[in-house]
Design a protein around this motif. Structure first.
Motif, PDB file in Angstrom:
ATOM      1  N   PRO A   1     -22.099 -24.219 -15.889  1.00 51.50           N
ATOM      2  CA  PRO A   1     -21.115 -23.269 -15.352  1.00 51.50           C
ATOM      3  C   PRO A   1     -20.001 -23.034 -16.359  1.00 51.50           C
ATOM      4  N   ASP A   2     -19.245 -21.979 -16.145  1.00 52.75           N
ATOM      5  CA  ASP A   2     -18.096 -21.678 -16.988  1.00 52.75           C
ATOM      6  C   ASP A   2     -16.975 -22.648 -16.632  1.00 52.75           C
ATOM      7  N   PRO A   3     -16.588 -23.550 -17.551  1.00 51.03           N
ATOM      8  CA  PRO A   3     -15.551 -24.538 -17.203  1.00 51.03           C
ATOM      9  C   PRO A   3     -14.203 -23.910 -16.910  1.00 51.03           C
ATOM     10  N   CYS A   4     -13.883 -22.799 -17.574  1.00 49.27           N
ATOM     11  CA  CYS A   4     -12.583 -22.156 -17.341  1.00 49.27           C
ATOM     12  C   CYS A   4     -12.491 -21.541 -15.950  1.00 49.27           C
TER      13      CYS A   4
ATOM     14  N   TYR B   1      -3.370 -19.936 -16.463  1.00 51.58           N
ATOM     15  CA  TYR B   1      -4.415 -20.383 -15.545  1.00 51.58           C
ATOM     16  C   TYR B   1      -5.813 -20.053 -16.066  1.00 51.58           C
ATOM     17  N   ALA B   2      -5.926 -19.048 -16.925  1.00 52.47           N
ATOM     18  CA  ALA B   2      -7.240 -18.668 -17.464  1.00 52.47           C
ATOM     19  C   ALA B   2      -7.786 -19.727 -18.404  1.00 52.47           C
ATOM     20  N   GLY B   3      -6.908 -20.484 -19.058  1.00 46.85           N
ATOM     21  CA  GLY B   3      -7.362 -21.528 -19.967  1.00 46.85           C
ATOM     22  C   GLY B   3      -7.886 -20.979 -21.279  1.00 46.85           C
TER      23      GLY B   3
ATOM     24  N   CYS C   1     -13.079 -26.287 -21.769  1.00 49.67           N
ATOM     25  CA  CYS C   1     -11.903 -25.449 -21.544  1.00 49.67           C
ATOM     26  C   CYS C   1     -10.665 -26.336 -21.530  1.00 49.67           C
ATOM     27  N   THR C   2      -9.533 -25.760 -21.973  1.00 47.77           N
ATOM     28  CA  THR C   2      -8.268 -26.501 -22.045  1.00 47.77           C
ATOM     29  C   THR C   2      -7.143 -25.667 -21.447  1.00 47.77           C
ATOM     30  N   TRP C   3      -6.259 -26.333 -20.720  1.00 44.48           N
ATOM     31  CA  TRP C   3      -5.060 -25.715 -20.159  1.00 44.48           C
ATOM     32  C   TRP C   3      -3.838 -26.526 -20.592  1.00 44.48           C
ATOM     33  N   LYS C   4      -2.728 -25.851 -20.825  1.00 40.33           N
ATOM     34  CA  LYS C   4      -1.486 -26.530 -21.195  1.00 40.33           C
ATOM     35  C   LYS C   4      -0.309 -25.895 -20.473  1.00 40.33           C
ATOM     36  N   ALA C   5       0.696 -26.720 -20.203  1.00 48.37           N
ATOM     37  CA  ALA C   5       1.902 -26.208 -19.537  1.00 48.37           C
ATOM     38  C   ALA C   5       3.102 -27.031 -19.967  1.00 48.37           C
ATOM     39  N   GLU C   6       4.194 -26.336 -20.235  1.00 51.60           N
ATOM     40  CA  GLU C   6       5.456 -26.980 -20.617  1.00 51.60           C
ATOM     41  C   GLU C   6       6.447 -26.826 -19.476  1.00 51.60           C
TER      42      GLU C   6
END
Length: 265
Positions: free
Chosen positions: A50-53, A80-82, A96-101
């Protein structure tokens, strides 16, 4: 008419050959000990990934990455799209990777899906995936038991005593429990039950000098011939703060269980 023995012998040979040869080739197939084809080992359950994002709901990402909610709406959608990992065969590996500050800390989440295929006809995809998973678990160097002595435990380990102020000023790189509230054994890196076919959790707290500490909790599980790795990291803005091991572990495990259910759909 004169009798010709040679002609009679030739006729007998022709009749004998005709009687011993069939059109269905049964004579050749009836030889005992002929080669037989061995059945190939069964293929794994999963033929695609599956698409991880798209595998994590926005509501879950909002909980894991609280800093995203403070961004403008257009930037929220992008966050949110990653970011998809660069891979050369998306049928075999994706990520897939997501980041938030946020003002108080930064957090990141990464997923890695690996579909294992055995090229040995005597070894199934599932068995080969179990071997790959086993190497990952061994590389994590999980504690062998909860009774390990404190002297054998890495710095910051739940099985040891809480570090002093002098000890926290130095560089540490070890497996850790909850450094803020006092560690407990159930926060140790460990094998997890009832998560896919096999699973383990690793917890690593890193501090270099006076810079802020960051903690990465990894949950790795196998479901049939797919291995999934969830990595959840927090780095507080202040160097004196220690990321909460319990919170990160609970959220990483909760996401892993949702992914197991998603693969089971």
């Amino acid at each position: 008419m004169a009798y010709v023995p040679g002609a009679a012998l030739l006729a007998a040979l022709v009749v004998g050959c005709s009687a011993g040869t069939g059109t269905d080739g049964s004579a050749a197939d009836s030889r005992p000990g002929g080669p037989t084809a061995s059945p190939a080992a069964p293929a794994g359950k999963y033929r695609t990934l599956p698409d991880p994002c798209r595998s994590v709901a926005h509501s879950t990402l909002k909980d894991l990455l609280p800093g995203v909610a403070e961004l403008p709406e257009d930037q929220q959608e992008k966050a949110y799209a990653g970011t998809a990992s660069v891979t050369y065969d998306t049928d075999r590996r994706v990520g897939c990777t997501w980041k938030a500050e946020a003002p108080d800390s930064s957090r990141s989440l990464s997923l890695d899906f690996e579909r294992v295929v055995s090229y040995d006809t005597s070894v199934s995809d599932d068995d080969r995936a179990d071997e790959v998973y086993g190497k990952k678990e061994a590389a994590a160097h999980l504690p062998s038991s909860a009774s390990d002595s404190p002297s054998d435990s890495p710095s910051g380990s739940p099985s040891g005593s809480a570090p002093s102020d002098e000890e926290t000023d130095g560089e540490t790189d070890g497996k850790s429990g909850d450094g803020a509230t006092g560690a407990t054994e159930d926060l140790e890196p460990r094998v997890l039950d009832n998560l896919g076919d096999a699973a383990f959790l690793d917890d690593l707290l890193i501090q270099a000098g006076s810079s802020a500490q960051h903690r990465t909790v990894s949950v790795v599980f196998r479901t049939s011939n797919v291995i999934v790795t969830v990595q959840y990291t927090e780095q507080p803005a202040r160097s004196t703060e220690v990321p909460d091991s319990k919170e990160l572990q609970e959220k990483a495990q909760a996401l892993a269980r949702k992914l197991v259910d998603k693969f089971g759909e």
